[in-house]
Write a protein that holds these residues in place. Structure first.
Motif, PDB file in Angstrom:
ATOM      1  N   THR A 101       0.839  -1.198   0.000  1.00  0.00           N
ATOM      2  CA  THR A 101       0.000   0.000   0.000  1.00  0.00           C
ATOM      3  C   THR A 101       0.877   1.251   0.000  1.00  0.00           C
ATOM      4  OG1 THR A 101      -1.751  -1.153   1.191  1.00  0.00           O
ATOM      5  CG2 THR A 101      -1.803   1.260   1.250  1.00  0.00           C
ATOM      6  N   LEU A 102       1.864   1.273   0.875  1.00  0.00           N
ATOM      7  CA  LEU A 102       2.757   2.436   0.941  1.00  0.00           C
ATOM      8  C   LEU A 102       3.533   2.616  -0.358  1.00  0.00           C
ATOM      9  CD1 LEU A 102       4.085   2.074   4.587  1.00  0.00           C
ATOM     10  CD2 LEU A 102       2.483   3.787   3.700  1.00  0.00           C
ATOM     11  N   ARG A 103       3.990   1.516  -0.966  1.00  0.00           N
ATOM     12  CA  ARG A 103       4.712   1.609  -2.236  1.00  0.00           C
ATOM     13  C   ARG A 103       3.813   2.235  -3.307  1.00  0.00           C
ATOM     14  NH1 ARG A 103       4.978  -0.191  -6.955  1.00  0.00           N
ATOM     15  NH2 ARG A 103       3.327  -1.725  -6.708  1.00  0.00           N
ATOM     16  N   GLN A 104       2.569   1.777  -3.385  1.00  0.00           N
ATOM     17  CA  GLN A 104       1.654   2.318  -4.384  1.00  0.00           C
ATOM     18  C   GLN A 104       1.321   3.785  -4.119  1.00  0.00           C
ATOM     19  OE1 GLN A 104      -1.645  -0.394  -4.609  1.00  0.00           O
ATOM     20  NE2 GLN A 104      -0.541  -1.782  -5.962  1.00  0.00           N
ATOM     21  N   LEU A 105       1.173   4.146  -2.861  1.00  0.00           N
ATOM     22  CA  LEU A 105       0.917   5.550  -2.525  1.00  0.00           C
ATOM     23  C   LEU A 105       2.100   6.425  -2.919  1.00  0.00           C
ATOM     24  CD1 LEU A 105      -0.805   5.248   0.951  1.00  0.00           C
ATOM     25  CD2 LEU A 105      -1.827   6.127  -1.161  1.00  0.00           C
TER      26      LEU A 105
END
Length: 114
Positions: A101-105
């Motif tokens: 999730t953090l990578r995509q954000l």
């Protein structure tokens, strides 16, 4: 980032403070939002009994007598309101990976705006 949960605010407030979160936890009272996305399921009787045997009282935490839960889901939505990524699994024990999730954000926030 925002979290949407069926837990009542009086329970999430302490968690928010304890973990010193920098994002909001919102209550989806009676799973109204999850219902709109068709992401609600009712625990079968055997699981309801198991939860109760462990002292889990979802009815109290969610103000929901039927032991309904949302399917865990993650949506990444850009500033224009476009869903850029979505992940959910009918098996509620499988959750979206927070690091993904953090990578995509980070990818989304690094992308040039159009």
């Amino acid at each position: 980032m925002v979290v949407l949960t069926p837990e009542l605010e009086r329970y999430t407030r302490a968690l928010h403070k304890k973990l010193n979160l920098t994002f909001d936890i919102l209550t989806d009272l009676h799973l109204k939002t999850a219902e709109q996305f068709r992401l609600v399921f009712t625990l079968p009787d055997y699981l309801r009994d198991l939860y109760k045997s462990f002292g889990s009282t979802l009815d109290r935490f969610h103000d929901e007598p039927e032991y309904r839960l949302p399917v865990p889901a993650r949506y990444i939505i850009d500033k224009q309101g476009i869903i850029r990524a979505a992940e959910l699994n009918a098996d509620y024990t499988i959750r979206p990976e927070p690091t993904e999730t953090l990578r995509q954000l980070r990818t989304l926030t690094a992308a040039p705006s159009h």
